[in-house]
Scaffold this active site. Structure first.
Site: not given
Ligand code: AQP
Length: 332
Positions: A112, A195, A198
């Site tokens: 990130k 993966k 968002k």
């Molecule tokens: N692609 C995925 N497959 C399985 N599990 C996933 N999680 C996120 N993406 C996947 C799981 O969702 C839960 C909540 O995660 P978070 O609140 O940390 O959400 P996030 O990480 O902001 O979601 P993103 O889309 O993955 O954001 P970025 O791109 O910012 O990193 C967690 O249990 C996570 O494992």
């Protein structure tokens, strides 16, 4: 009953299919068998800049989606992280227990911060994993249901719990990750090597649960597959098809082998059309239920007030024990 703890960020508005299948779906199942604590992690959200009005709205929206997904406040403790000040307090202690080099090895931070550039990366993003450690240890959780992307942070949690226990005496439960193989990682529909996230470069392969069902169906139908035609689960050779099969299998409860059999001799078009229908059937009532909860903010607030009270009782006890073990002079 063993205890579980997990959290989700209120940053993006809608949950995406990866959040749901990787985490929230397990949360719903575990409230039946476990003493379950679930929270919306607004303190984690501000590791990147947030508009205050949007953050407030998105926090409510996250709670509404969790309820719509099936969390039942009678069977789990549902709360907002900032309502329990002990998270930030134990987070500081965890920062002081972590080596700088150790924290620098967290791959999520490296990815990130590389994308954001050093000047736009906050120190909060760097210390995010230690706050997550505090989130988990405060509740003495036995298991933490998360997606695969959180495995390294769970490893850090175990290390810090053991380190603290070793230095100051048994204080924290050392938690295990709870990661289901089939849904540990849901992939982007346009780039099945990444993966679903968002922060993907384009939203074309991202299924947001609150999007128009028609748009969702379209995204499923235009998912990237491969030049072969056989519908077979093979992560290495056929990552796109395998991702669709995992999603389909989890949403319908049909085994992968049964799906392979069902689609034997049929093309990718048939699989995608059917999965699009399954998705629409899933997201349509989910959207309606989310809206119903949003339309009733008083109920929502009262659920959160009760949740925070239950969470604080546990968190305060763990923090008091931790302070004592560390040698902080008790406040009289
Ligand atoms: N692609 C995925 N497959 C399985 N599990 C996933 N999680 C996120 N993406 C996947 C799981 O969702 C839960 C909540 O995660 P978070 O609140 O940390 O959400 P996030 O990480 O902001 O979601 P993103 O889309 O993955 O954001 P970025 O791109 O910012 O990193 C967690 O249990 C996570 O494992």
């Amino acid at each position: 009953r063993p205890r579980v703890l997990s959290g989700i960020q209120p940053t993006a508005g809608s949950f995406h299919l990866g959040n749901y299948l990787g985490a929230v779906r397990q949360w719903v199942a575990l409230q039946e068998s476990h003493d379950a604590f679930y929270m919306v992690v607004d303190l984690h959200a501000i590791t990147i800049p947030q508009d205050p009005a949007e953050l407030r709205a998105n926090t409510r929206l996250a709670v509404a989606q969790l309820l719509a997904a099936g969390l039942d406040p009678e069977r789990c403790t549902l709360f907002v992280q900032s309502h329990v000040p002990e998270h930030a307090q134990l987070g500081w202690i965890m920062n002081c227990l972590t080596g700088f080099g150790e924290a620098s090895r967290m791959t999520q931070f490296k990815d990130k911060s590389a994308k954001q550039g050093a000047d736009r990366t906050t120190v909060g993003l760097f210390t995010y994993p230690m706050l997550m450690v505090a989130d988990i240890l405060l509740y003495q959780a036995d298991q933490v249901p998360v997606g695969e992307d959180q495995r390294q942070h769970l490893e850090l949690t175990r290390n810090l719990a053991e380190r603290f226990n070793g230095s100051y005496g048994d204080t924290f439960t050392v938690p295990d990750p709870y990661i289901l193989k089939e849904t540990a990682k849901i992939y982007d529909l346009q780039d099945p090597s990444a993966k679903m996230s968002k922060s993907a470069p384009t939203p074309k392969g991202l299924i947001n649960l609150l999007d128009e069902p028609k748009a969702t169906a379209k995204k499923v139908k235009s998912a990237v597959t491969d030049t072969d035609t056989v519908i077979r689960f093979d992560r290495v050779e056929k990552p796109g098809v395998s991702n669709l099969l995992s999603i389909y299998s989890t949403l319908t409860g049909t085994g992968i082998a049964d799906l392979e059999q069902k689609y034997e001799g049929k093309g990718y078009g048939a699989l995608k059309t059917d999965l699009a229908e399954v998705m629409v059937e899933f997201v349509t009532p989910f959207r309606t239920r989310t809206q119903e909860y949003l339309d009733d903010p008083e109920t929502l607030d009262s659920i959160l007030a009760k949740g925070a009270e239950k969470a604080r009782a546990v968190a305060a006890e763990t923090l008091a024990l931790t302070y004592d073990r560390m040698g902080f002079l008790p406040a009289k």
